[in-house]
Each structure stands twice: as structure tokens, then as C-alpha cells.
Design a protein around this motif. Structure first.
Motif, PDB file in Angstrom:
ATOM      1  N   ILE A   1       0.867  -1.011   0.177  1.00 26.44           N
ATOM      2  CA  ILE A   1       0.073   0.028   0.056  1.00 26.44           C
ATOM      3  C   ILE A   1       0.927   1.293  -0.011  1.00 26.44           C
ATOM      4  N   GLU A   2       2.034   0.972   0.633  1.00 29.32           N
ATOM      5  CA  GLU A   2       3.263   2.356   0.601  1.00 29.32           C
ATOM      6  C   GLU A   2       3.406   2.755  -0.747  1.00 29.32           C
ATOM      7  N   ALA A   3       3.719   1.331  -1.537  1.00 32.44           N
ATOM      8  CA  ALA A   3       4.204   1.519  -3.021  1.00 32.44           C
ATOM      9  C   ALA A   3       2.950   2.293  -3.811  1.00 32.44           C
ATOM     10  N   ILE A   4       1.684   1.741  -3.577  1.00 29.75           N
ATOM     11  CA  ILE A   4       0.773   2.285  -4.468  1.00 29.75           C
ATOM     12  C   ILE A   4       0.520   3.814  -4.077  1.00 29.75           C
ATOM     13  N   LEU A   5       0.706   4.214  -2.890  1.00 30.49           N
ATOM     14  CA  LEU A   5       0.491   5.561  -2.581  1.00 30.49           C
ATOM     15  C   LEU A   5       1.779   6.413  -3.025  1.00 30.49           C
ATOM     16  N   MET A   6       3.025   5.782  -3.250  1.00 31.65           N
ATOM     17  CA  MET A   6       4.046   6.517  -3.764  1.00 31.65           C
ATOM     18  C   MET A   6       3.864   6.679  -5.133  1.00 31.65           C
ATOM     19  N   LEU A   7       3.525   5.431  -5.817  1.00 30.68           N
ATOM     20  CA  LEU A   7       3.262   5.542  -7.245  1.00 30.68           C
ATOM     21  C   LEU A   7       2.365   6.509  -7.756  1.00 30.68           C
ATOM     22  N   HIS A   8       1.154   6.597  -7.021  1.00 29.82           N
ATOM     23  CA  HIS A   8       0.061   7.851  -7.345  1.00 29.82           C
ATOM     24  C   HIS A   8       0.927   9.058  -7.017  1.00 29.82           C
ATOM     25  N   LYS A   9       1.659   9.153  -6.229  1.00 27.12           N
ATOM     26  CA  LYS A   9       2.327  10.713  -5.952  1.00 27.12           C
ATOM     27  C   LYS A   9       3.331  10.815  -7.163  1.00 27.12           C
ATOM     28  N   GLU A  10       4.080   9.947  -7.618  1.00 22.26           N
ATOM     29  CA  GLU A  10       4.630  10.076  -8.694  1.00 22.26           C
ATOM     30  C   GLU A  10       4.230  10.369 -10.007  1.00 22.26           C
ATOM     31  N   LYS A  11       3.097   9.345 -10.199  1.00 18.44           N
ATOM     32  CA  LYS A  11       2.489   9.463 -11.585  1.00 18.44           C
ATOM     33  C   LYS A  11       1.360  10.401 -11.771  1.00 18.44           C
ATOM     34  N   GLY A  12       0.535  10.715 -10.577  1.00 16.41           N
ATOM     35  CA  GLY A  12      -0.318  11.839 -10.507  1.00 16.41           C
ATOM     36  C   GLY A  12      -1.474  11.141 -11.076  1.00 16.41           C
ATOM     37  N   SER A  13      -1.402   9.865 -11.170  1.00 17.07           N
ATOM     38  CA  SER A  13      -2.658   8.888 -11.509  1.00 17.07           C
ATOM     39  C   SER A  13      -2.513   7.569 -10.770  1.00 17.07           C
ATOM     40  N   GLU A  14      -3.677   6.878 -10.726  1.00 19.58           N
ATOM     41  CA  GLU A  14      -3.897   5.531  -9.945  1.00 19.58           C
ATOM     42  C   GLU A  14      -2.953   4.486 -10.697  1.00 19.58           C
ATOM     43  N   PRO A  15      -2.016   3.800 -10.048  1.00 22.92           N
ATOM     44  CA  PRO A  15      -1.323   2.663 -10.744  1.00 22.92           C
ATOM     45  C   PRO A  15      -1.876   1.499 -11.114  1.00 22.92           C
ATOM     46  N   ARG A  16      -1.280   0.492 -11.680  1.00 20.07           N
ATOM     47  CA  ARG A  16      -1.764  -0.862 -12.043  1.00 20.07           C
ATOM     48  C   ARG A  16      -0.815  -1.661 -11.327  1.00 20.07           C
ATOM     49  N   SER A  17      -1.260  -2.775 -11.215  1.00 17.99           N
ATOM     50  CA  SER A  17      -0.578  -3.812 -10.503  1.00 17.99           C
ATOM     51  C   SER A  17       0.751  -4.086 -11.341  1.00 17.99           C
ATOM     52  N   VAL A  18       0.920  -4.011 -12.331  1.00 21.93           N
ATOM     53  CA  VAL A  18       2.383  -4.266 -13.091  1.00 21.93           C
ATOM     54  C   VAL A  18       3.175  -2.976 -12.472  1.00 21.93           C
ATOM     55  N   ASP A  19       2.692  -1.686 -12.353  1.00 21.25           N
ATOM     56  CA  ASP A  19       3.599  -0.747 -11.814  1.00 21.25           C
ATOM     57  C   ASP A  19       4.066  -1.089 -10.541  1.00 21.25           C
ATOM     58  N   VAL A  20       3.164  -1.752  -9.797  1.00 20.51           N
ATOM     59  CA  VAL A  20       3.679  -2.155  -8.104  1.00 20.51           C
ATOM     60  C   VAL A  20       4.592  -3.339  -8.146  1.00 20.51           C
ATOM     61  N   ALA A  21       4.512  -4.294  -9.129  1.00 23.18           N
ATOM     62  CA  ALA A  21       5.462  -5.269  -9.360  1.00 23.18           C
ATOM     63  C   ALA A  21       6.748  -4.603  -9.719  1.00 23.18           C
TER      64      ALA A  21
END
Length: 126
Positions: free
Chosen positions: A13-33
Motif C-alpha cells: 500500500i505504501e508503494a501504491i501511494l508513492m506511485l500515485h504521488k509520482e505518476k499523478g494517477s492511479e497505478p496498476r499491478s504491473v507498476d507495483v511489481a
């Protein structure tokens, strides 16, 4: 700290939050992987558990959306990570990358009293 989410769940969930901050959009599972360096099947299993426990919702288009509960927990973990990274850089005199790697190892294990003590120390020694 009793919890229905394990250290690895907190990492996701920390990675999802960080990816959202970095991308400005909701990430996908592949981004988390990619971010965590884990397999897509591992992410899939983890996402199912996080959905089941109310931390995450997966939209029809495959994007990952933290629930209010998930965002609160992810923010808490992320703030501990940032605090510990800054603390380790200051007291150990190491670079940000090394401090961040070590912060990841301990961020799940400290309790609120320790976190608050570190925060106070950092404010007093800024």
C-alpha cells in the motif's frame, strides 16, 4: 501494534501511494511489481488480500485505488519511512539511498512512542 495487515501488505500500500504521488494517477499491478521488484502473481495475491481486508479497490480498468482505510495506513507507513530516512541520514551520516534502504527494514517494527520520540528529537536538532 496489532494489525490485520502484515509488513508486506504495508509495503504494497505504501508503494501504491508513492506511485500515485509520482505518476499523478492511479497505478496498476504491473507498476507495483516493477517498483517493488516482485512478480506479477505475487502482486495479484497481495492485491486480493488487500481488497478483502478493505485497504484497496481495483477498478474495472485495472487501476488500484486505496480506500480511506488504505490511504490512512499507507500515509502512516510512508511518513515513518520519510522520518526514519531523515533520522538515519542525520545520525549515521549516510546518504539518502542507504538510509532509505535501512528505513524500509525498520519502519514496520517501531511503535508510536519510538516514532514520536524520533520526531521530537529531529525537531529539536534540526
Amino acid at each position: 501494534m496489532e494489525s490485520d495487515i502484515h509488513e508486506s501488505g504495508e509495503d504494497y500500500i505504501e508503494a501504491i501511494l508513492m506511485l500515485h504521488k509520482e505518476k499523478g494517477s492511479e497505478p496498476r499491478s504491473v507498476d507495483v511489481a516493477k517498483k517493488l521488484g516482485v512478480s506479477k502473481p505475487s502482486v495479484s495475491r497481495a492485491m486480493g488480500i488487500l481488497v478483502e481486508r478493505g485497504y484497496l479497490h481495483i477498478n474495472d480498468n485495472g487501476t488500484l485505488l486505496l480506500t480511506e482505510k488504505g490511504r490512512a495506513r499507507a500515509t502512516e507507513v510512508y511518513e515513518r519511512h520519510v522520518l526514519l530516512t531523515r533520522f538515519l541520514m542525520k545520525i549515521a551520516g549516510v546518504g539518502e539511498e542507504q538510509a532509505a534502504i535501512n528505513a524500509c527494514k525498520i519502519e514496520h517494527d517501531i511503535d508510536d512512542d519510538i516514532k514520536n520520540g524520533i520526531r521530537r528529537w529531529m525537531e529539536e536538532n534540526a
